[in-house]
Motif scaffolding. Structure first.
Motif, short mmCIF file in Angstrom:
data_model
loop_
_atom_site.label_atom_id
_atom_site.label_comp_id
_atom_site.label_asym_id
_atom_site.label_seq_id
_atom_site.Cartn_x
_atom_site.Cartn_y
_atom_site.Cartn_z
N ALA A 1 3.86 -10.57 0.21
CA ALA A 1 4.57 -10.23 0.95
C ALA A 1 4.28 -9.38 1.88
O ALA A 1 4.63 -9.54 3.18
CB ALA A 1 5.82 -9.61 0.18
N ALA A 2 3.56 -8.22 1.56
CA ALA A 2 2.76 -7.35 2.69
C ALA A 2 1.98 -8.15 3.53
O ALA A 2 2.25 -8.01 4.69
CB ALA A 2 2.01 -6.30 1.93
N VAL A 3 1.22 -8.85 2.87
CA VAL A 3 0.18 -9.59 3.78
C VAL A 3 0.89 -10.71 4.61
O VAL A 3 0.66 -10.92 5.92
CB VAL A 3 -0.85 -10.38 3.25
CG1 VAL A 3 -1.65 -11.51 3.94
CG2 VAL A 3 -1.82 -9.26 2.23
N ARG A 4 1.86 -11.37 4.02
CA ARG A 4 2.64 -12.17 5.11
C ARG A 4 3.48 -11.49 6.06
O ARG A 4 3.82 -12.20 7.20
CB ARG A 4 3.40 -13.14 4.12
CG ARG A 4 2.80 -14.19 3.24
CD ARG A 4 3.84 -14.99 2.68
NE ARG A 4 4.75 -15.67 3.32
CZ ARG A 4 4.55 -16.91 3.80
NH1 ARG A 4 3.49 -17.36 3.85
NH2 ARG A 4 5.61 -17.44 4.71
N ALA A 5 3.79 -10.27 5.90
CA ALA A 5 4.72 -9.49 6.97
C ALA A 5 3.76 -8.80 8.01
O ALA A 5 3.98 -8.05 8.93
CB ALA A 5 5.41 -8.36 6.22
N GLY A 6 2.47 -9.25 7.73
CA GLY A 6 1.29 -8.88 8.71
C GLY A 6 0.34 -7.70 8.38
O GLY A 6 -0.63 -7.48 9.17
N ALA A 7 0.34 -7.29 7.13
CA ALA A 7 -0.82 -6.40 6.72
C ALA A 7 -2.34 -7.07 6.76
O ALA A 7 -2.42 -7.79 6.37
CB ALA A 7 -0.40 -5.92 5.39
N GLN A 8 -3.15 -6.26 7.49
CA GLN A 8 -4.34 -6.69 7.63
C GLN A 8 -5.56 -6.06 6.58
O GLN A 8 -6.53 -6.54 6.55
CB GLN A 8 -4.76 -6.45 9.07
CG GLN A 8 -4.13 -6.80 10.11
CD GLN A 8 -4.76 -6.78 11.50
OE1 GLN A 8 -5.01 -5.45 11.72
NE2 GLN A 8 -4.49 -7.38 12.51
N SER A 9 -5.11 -5.26 5.87
CA SER A 9 -5.63 -4.55 4.88
C SER A 9 -4.62 -3.81 3.92
O SER A 9 -3.42 -3.54 4.34
CB SER A 9 -6.67 -3.62 5.36
OG SER A 9 -6.12 -2.47 6.01
N LEU A 10 -4.63 -3.68 2.74
CA LEU A 10 -3.88 -3.08 1.55
C LEU A 10 -4.54 -1.74 1.12
O LEU A 10 -5.90 -1.76 0.74
CB LEU A 10 -3.84 -3.99 0.40
CG LEU A 10 -3.08 -5.43 0.86
CD1 LEU A 10 -3.09 -6.37 -0.60
CD2 LEU A 10 -1.49 -5.18 1.36
N HIS A 11 -3.80 -0.68 0.96
CA HIS A 11 -4.10 0.54 0.67
C HIS A 11 -3.39 1.02 -0.78
O HIS A 11 -2.12 1.17 -0.27
CB HIS A 11 -4.36 1.44 1.77
CG HIS A 11 -5.21 0.95 3.01
ND1 HIS A 11 -6.55 1.26 3.04
CD2 HIS A 11 -4.75 0.23 3.92
CE1 HIS A 11 -6.84 0.51 4.06
NE2 HIS A 11 -6.07 -0.05 4.72
N TYR A 12 -3.89 1.35 -1.80
CA TYR A 12 -3.32 1.82 -2.97
C TYR A 12 -3.62 3.25 -3.19
O TYR A 12 -4.82 3.70 -2.96
CB TYR A 12 -3.41 0.88 -4.29
CG TYR A 12 -2.95 -0.76 -3.84
CD1 TYR A 12 -1.81 -0.85 -4.42
CD2 TYR A 12 -3.71 -1.77 -3.48
CE1 TYR A 12 -1.16 -2.10 -4.11
CE2 TYR A 12 -3.39 -2.77 -3.42
CZ TYR A 12 -1.98 -2.92 -3.54
OH TYR A 12 -1.63 -4.43 -3.45
N VAL A 13 -2.65 3.96 -3.53
CA VAL A 13 -2.96 5.25 -4.16
C VAL A 13 -2.48 5.17 -5.49
O VAL A 13 -1.52 4.63 -5.91
CB VAL A 13 -2.26 6.14 -3.11
CG1 VAL A 13 -2.49 6.25 -1.77
CG2 VAL A 13 -0.57 6.07 -3.29
N ALA A 14 -3.24 5.82 -6.20
CA ALA A 14 -3.15 5.95 -7.82
C ALA A 14 -3.53 7.28 -8.50
O ALA A 14 -4.18 8.06 -7.78
CB ALA A 14 -3.81 4.78 -8.45
N ALA A 15 -2.81 7.55 -9.49
CA ALA A 15 -3.20 8.74 -10.20
C ALA A 15 -3.56 8.20 -11.66
O ALA A 15 -2.75 8.06 -12.45
CB ALA A 15 -1.99 9.45 -10.58
N LEU A 16 -4.91 7.99 -11.92
CA LEU A 16 -5.38 7.25 -13.28
C LEU A 16 -6.02 8.20 -14.11
O LEU A 16 -6.85 7.82 -14.98
CB LEU A 16 -6.40 6.11 -12.59
CG LEU A 16 -5.70 5.12 -11.85
CD1 LEU A 16 -6.61 4.20 -11.21
CD2 LEU A 16 -4.45 4.52 -12.64
N SER A 17 -5.89 9.82 -14.02
CA SER A 17 -6.66 10.64 -15.00
C SER A 17 -6.31 10.50 -16.31
O SER A 17 -6.91 10.89 -17.11
CB SER A 17 -6.68 11.84 -14.17
OG SER A 17 -5.09 12.49 -14.29
N ARG A 18 -4.97 9.89 -16.55
CA ARG A 18 -4.42 10.15 -17.96
C ARG A 18 -4.39 8.82 -18.64
O ARG A 18 -3.69 8.92 -19.64
CB ARG A 18 -3.11 10.57 -17.81
CG ARG A 18 -2.93 12.03 -17.06
CD ARG A 18 -1.65 12.50 -16.81
NE ARG A 18 -1.14 11.68 -15.47
CZ ARG A 18 0.00 11.63 -15.23
NH1 ARG A 18 1.01 12.46 -15.85
NH2 ARG A 18 0.30 11.03 -14.01
#
Length: 563
Positions: A444-461
């Protein structure tokens, strides 16, 4: 004639399949096992008998091995009570366990008495698996087995994902399992007496045809609630309607400059500075105990790493600094002292900041929310702050994890954000941690025009589950042929190229910054971007066609026998 009874082998065979499935997924990454993992299960359920108890027991045990082996790290998550951790682990384990059981039962019902034409069995198995993956993800907020995920290191599988997504890769794997079983059964099926295939043939034909049709209709109902092609304006998600909107605002430019026309800015590359602060749960506990001073100390560590990264970055390109999910465990931008420090950083460095920071909002209805009073609710958010010195865009996490993130209200908007000034322009899609699991959100984000995707995460646990998330990043990149990045508290912080291969990665469990150039997207949209989950639709057509053919041929043969 001797009655058939399930043997000990029919208990062990599904259990073996569960073990092979487990080993095929990250962190074990024995991907080749996925192509044969279901053969024991299919073989055990291929021949129906008067008692299916042992098959049920074996399949349930195999599902527990599969699901429990993947998600046991949830038991060691430091936050939350023991009850929360156990309950969360059991929920996801049982979701996989019952997926395997339902698949086996439906496979047996849809191929009942299939002694002639084993090719049909090899075709119906992948259609059932893909359909069930779609059902599971629709009912469980994007969670499904995604068997194709096991091939995240295969360039061939990632190329296939550009045409049909992770579901198509799952179907290929299950299809190969079916073909393998077909080969193993070929001689036995050929040698069976034709007389054995005549008795009760018409009745069994109608029975399996009816089951196949029922499964297809059920999946079709869920499938029709989504959208096969167009996700540019709305998206159905777990029974809730999500909106897809784009935000446009000026990026880094002088405060006294006139706002440029975004249509005149050319799409170009930018520099990413992904910050991995290396905070541990103990760091966060000490910060909470220290009050504002404790939070400020954590913020200063993040700001120091950010300045170091910006100093090493290429200044000829715009710079996007990314902080991980819940960088601070409080609404930092609502605290005047912390907010001042953050705004001073982006203004002095002339950068755009994407920061994972919680926030509070107020419900207009006045209904009490999660851990709040007078209608206030907390969101797990990613907020964009520009060099102009204020917040211009906010994204609230959609795939909020039950139990573990009960304090957060789920977001309802997919919001690609266009950053631009007089010389450059880019549109970025934003996701938070488990948002990467559901392919619908990225598409959905790409179809709405996103040219790159950026995720933020907290995976320390979450231990080895971080490896699973890395596999999802590769598929999201390959499905749309775009760059995908992730900034995580302790890692993995990485950049995934358009082919799905990891192009850069920071060292895990240390304080570090990852600097990379994110190019403007080139080429046309992939087939998966345009057509989405068409493999589900194709599987539905197969199930409907085979079911209808079975019902018709069963009635026709019955008429011939009794005429």
């Amino acid at each position: 004639m001797r009655r058939y009874r399930p043997s000990v082998g029919h208990v062990l065979a599904p259990a073996v399949s569960g073990l092979l499935l487990l080993l095929a997924y990250p962190p074990f990454n024995l991907a080749g096992l996925a192509w044969i993992a279901l053969v024991p299960l299919l073989a055990a359920w291929r021949t129906p008998g008067p008692s299916l108890g042992r098959l049920w027991i074996g399949t349930l045990f195999g599902g527990l091995v599969w699901g429990g082996g993947l998600f046991y790290p949830l038991l060691s998550v430091e936050d939350g009570s023991l009850v929360d951790r156990v309950a969360g682990t059991l929920v996801v384990t049982f979701l996989l366990t019952f997926f395997l059981l339902f698949f086996a039962i439906l496979y047996q019902k849809c191929t009942l008495g299939q002694t002639a034409g084993p090719l049909r069995s090899a075709v119906i198995a992948p259609a059932l698996w893909i359909g069930l993956e779609y059902v599971w993800r629709s009912l469980a907020l994007g969670f499904a087995p995604y068997l194709g995920l096991t091939q995240w290191q295969s360039s061939f599988a990632l190329d296939v994902a550009a045409y049909g997504g992770v579901h198509l890769v799952s179907g290929m794997i299950v299809g190969m399992n079916g073909v393998t079983l077909l080969a193993l059964k070929a001689f036995r099926l050929w040698a069976e007496s034709p007389d054995r295939r005549v008795r009760g043939w018409a009745q069994r034909q109608r029975a399996r045809g009816g089951t196949t049709l029922a499964v297809a209709v059920f999946v079709a109902v869920l499938f029709s609630r989504g959208s096969l092609v167009d996700l540019s304006s709305s998206l159905n998600y777990g029974g809730e309607s999500l909106t897809v909107t784009s935000e446009v605002f000026a990026g880094s430019r002088p405060l006294d400059a006139e706002a440029p026309d975004p249509s005149s800015a050319q799409a170009t590359a930018f520099t990413l500075v992904a910050v991995q602060p290396g905070f541990t749960p103990q760091d966060y506990r000490e910060a909470l105990q220290g009050g504002e001073a404790g939070q400020l100390a954590l913020l200063q560590r993040v700001l120091a790493l950010s300045r170091e990264g910006v100093a090493r970055a290429e200044r000829s390109q715009p710079i996007l600094v990314v902080w991980p999910e819940t960088t601070l465990h409080i609404a930092a931008l609502a605290n005047s002292r912390l907010r001042t420090e953050i705004l001073a950083f982006v203004s002095a460095q002339n950068v755009t900041l994407l920061a994972g920071l919680p926030r509070w909002t107020t419900r207009s209805s006045g209904v009490g929310g999660a851990r709040g009073d007078r209608g206030s609710v907390q969101h797990n958010s990613a907020q964009i702050v520009t060099a102009l010195g204020h917040v211009h865009a906010v994204y609230d996490k959609i795939s909020v994890i039950p139990i573990a993130e009960a304090q957060y209200e789920a977001g309802r908007e997919i919001r690609p954000v266009r950053l631009f000034d007089s010389e450059w322009s880019t549109t970025i899609g934003i996701g938070i941690c488990s948002d990467v699991v559901d392919p619908r959100l990225a598409r959905a984000a790409v179809r709405a025009g996103a040219q790159s995707l950026h995720y933020v995460a907290a995976l320390s646990r979450i231990g080895s589950l971080a490896h699973l998330e890395r596999a999802f990043l590769s598929f999201r990149a390959a499905e749309h042929r775009i760059v995908v990045t992730q900034a995580a508290t302790t890692g993995p912080t990485l950049v995934v190229g358009p082919t799905g291969a990891v192009e850069a990665q920071a060292a895990i469990d240390v304080e570090s910054t990852l600097i990379a150039t994110v190019p403007a997207r080139e080429g046309e949209a992939t087939l998966y971007t345009r057509w989405g989950d068409w493999p589900v639709g194709a599987g539905l057509i197969l199930l409907l066609g085979m079911g209808a053919l079975d019902v018709w041929s069963g009635r026709r043969r019955r008429g011939m026998l009794f005429s």
